[in-house]
Scaffold this active site. Structure first.
Site, mmCIF file in Angstrom:
data_model
loop_
_atom_site.group_PDB
_atom_site.id
_atom_site.type_symbol
_atom_site.label_atom_id
_atom_site.label_comp_id
_atom_site.label_asym_id
_atom_site.label_seq_id
_atom_site.Cartn_x
_atom_site.Cartn_y
_atom_site.Cartn_z
ATOM 1 N N LYS A 179 -0.051 -7.875 -3.479
ATOM 2 C CA LYS A 179 -1.398 -7.292 -3.520
ATOM 3 C C LYS A 179 -1.257 -5.784 -3.691
ATOM 4 C CE LYS A 179 -4.240 -6.409 0.013
ATOM 5 N NZ LYS A 179 -4.879 -5.114 -0.288
ATOM 6 N N THR A 180 -1.957 -5.268 -4.693
ATOM 7 C CA THR A 180 -1.857 -3.833 -4.972
ATOM 8 C C THR A 180 -3.227 -3.156 -4.877
ATOM 9 O OG1 THR A 180 -2.103 -4.376 -7.323
ATOM 10 C CG2 THR A 180 0.143 -4.038 -6.495
ATOM 11 N N HIS A 181 -3.151 -1.831 -4.699
ATOM 12 C CA HIS A 181 -4.312 -0.950 -4.912
ATOM 13 C C HIS A 181 -3.829 0.014 -5.985
ATOM 14 C CE1 HIS A 181 -6.977 -2.168 -1.684
ATOM 15 N NE2 HIS A 181 -5.997 -2.091 -0.798
ATOM 16 N N ASP A 216 -6.350 -5.682 -5.525
ATOM 17 C CA ASP A 216 -7.435 -5.657 -4.523
ATOM 18 C C ASP A 216 -8.459 -4.589 -4.922
ATOM 19 O OD1 ASP A 216 -8.932 -5.929 -2.263
ATOM 20 O OD2 ASP A 216 -7.420 -5.117 -0.892
ATOM 21 N N ARG A 217 -9.124 -4.809 -6.055
ATOM 22 C CA ARG A 217 -9.996 -3.787 -6.636
ATOM 23 C C ARG A 217 -11.365 -3.737 -5.952
ATOM 24 N NH1 ARG A 217 -13.339 -1.083 -7.982
ATOM 25 N NH2 ARG A 217 -13.733 0.118 -9.882
ATOM 26 N N LYS A 218 -11.723 -4.815 -5.284
ATOM 27 C CA LYS A 218 -13.032 -4.884 -4.613
ATOM 28 C C LYS A 218 -14.156 -4.413 -5.545
ATOM 29 C CE LYS A 218 -11.277 -4.511 0.141
ATOM 30 N NZ LYS A 218 -9.869 -4.074 0.030
ATOM 31 N N TYR A 252 -6.439 -6.549 14.261
ATOM 32 C CA TYR A 252 -5.407 -7.528 13.940
ATOM 33 C C TYR A 252 -5.483 -8.762 14.827
ATOM 34 C CZ TYR A 252 -2.886 -3.932 11.250
ATOM 35 O OH TYR A 252 -2.531 -2.979 10.329
ATOM 36 N N ASP A 255 0.838 -1.206 0.000
ATOM 37 C CA ASP A 255 0.000 0.000 0.000
ATOM 38 C C ASP A 255 0.871 1.253 0.000
ATOM 39 O OD1 ASP A 255 -2.204 -1.647 0.060
ATOM 40 O OD2 ASP A 255 -2.411 -1.579 2.234
ATOM 41 N N ILE A 309 -22.507 -3.963 -11.383
ATOM 42 C CA ILE A 309 -23.141 -4.964 -12.256
ATOM 43 C C ILE A 309 -22.060 -5.582 -13.152
ATOM 44 C CG2 ILE A 309 -25.391 -3.830 -12.223
ATOM 45 C CD1 ILE A 309 -24.702 -2.683 -15.032
#
Ligand code: 6AU
Length: 327
Positions: free
Chosen positions: A123-125, A154-156, A283, A101, A160
């Protein structure tokens, strides 16, 4: 090209016409016998960067080690990328997914260089990166690949299906480089098909992790929502697994008992030294999460905020790998 009878796991479903059968009425997919998977061939990962065919080489050794370490998870998971993750985990003796992050490409590249030997997936944003352009981003992609890491955005997704499909392209062109993405299930099952259709457009295999739980305090993913999420996930061959709450052993044990052995559970909300993060993050201990049924620990600030990221990554790797062998 594989013989037809071996191509049991479809690369990705072709885009569906609006009138075809909905994901909701599909039968759940069944575990596929291991020998029929040809999982490396399906992902294209059996060919090394130098063009050598590794099918009968080191892969066989990892396979034995992986079966010992992962037990029934290795045998029952159906998605080929779950096997690639399990193989990398055995190679690195680590279940660490690095949540990078950070706001710059250079910062992310440096972090991968520093800790990559202990990390199985990045894992990226991607929308966090200042001044994003694909040319710079390819440095992140190439560095992660050179360290043998899977790429996980990690686009979440939560829209639709048609919109999710389009969002996999666009400025960040996630479909062209990410092996895995996260998605919420709030909008229903078609979001997964939209994501899969985007990978299909560029002829790549990808896997979706659905958010079944979250680590943030006060989140709205209550038990009934989790169960509906599992129904959606279990009906789709594109769903490699679920995001579970790494901060709660009891929630994780409950999730694992509902998920069974056929999907992975990856857990954020783990830290070796803190019980609470900033702004509501909670955590738990990474080893406890693995013992409770997690297959991958997602670690962000525990590594990138550490004064010594390399030794921290090593500690997370050994805590998670030790717990896997113990369980
Ligand atoms: O270790 P941290 O707390 O510094 O970072 C945790 C990372 C972040 C979050 O975006 C992500 O894990 N995360 C996720 C997912 C899907 O990875 C889900 C969740 O419930 N909580 C959470 O923190 O990059």
């Amino acid at each position: 090209m594989l013989p037809m009878e071996l191509r049991l796991f479809p690369r990705a479903s072709p885009p569906r016409l609006p009138s075809v059968q909905s994901s909701q009425s599909r039968l759940p997919d069944q575990p596929v016998p291991l020998d029929a998977w040809c999982w490396r061939e399906l992902t294209g990962l059996h060919i090394s960067e130098k063009g050598e065919d590794l099918t009968n080489g080191p892969v066989q050794d990892y396979r034995m080690k992986a079966e010992d370490a992962w037990g029934s998870r290795w045998v029952n998971c159906a998605h080929p990328l779950s096997h690639e993750f399990m193989r990398v985990a055995c190679e690195k003796e680590s279940l660490v997914v690095l949540a990078a992050d950070l706001p710059t490409v250079d910062g992310i590249v440096q972090l991968i260089e520093d800790v990559g030997e202990y990390v199985c997936a990045l894992k990226t944003h991607v929308d966090m990166v200042e001044g994003f352009n694909m040319e710079d981003w390819s440095k992140v992609v190439d560095t992660a690949r050179s360290k043998g890491m899977l790429l996980f955005e990690d686009r979440k997704f939560a829209d639709i299906g048609r919109v999710a499909q389009t969002q996999m392209g666009g400025l960040y062109d996630i479909r062209s480089w990410a092996d895995l993405v996260t998605s919420h299930s709030i909008s229903g099952p078609d979001v997964v098909d939209g994501v899969a259709a985007a990978w299909d457009e560029v002829e790549r295999i990808g896997g979706v992790l659905l958010l079944a739980q979250m680590s943030s305090s006060g989140n709205l993913l209550v038990e009934g929502y989790t169960e509906s999420t599992l129904e959606i996930g279990n009906a789709s061959p594109h769903v490699l697994g679920y995001i579970g709450n790494g901060s709660s052993v009891s929630e994780l044990e409950g999730l694992r008992s509902k998920v069974g052995e056929g999907r992975m559970i990856w857990t954020p909300g783990v830290n070796l030294s803190a019980e609470e993060g900033v702004l509501g993050q909670r955590y738990g201990h990474p080893a406890e999460a693995v013992l409770a049924g997690s297959d991958a620990i997602i670690v962000g600030s525990g590594i990138h905020r550490s004064e010594d990221p390399l030794s921290s990554a090593q500690e997370y790797a050994s805590a998670s790998w030790g717990a896997l062998l113990e369980r």
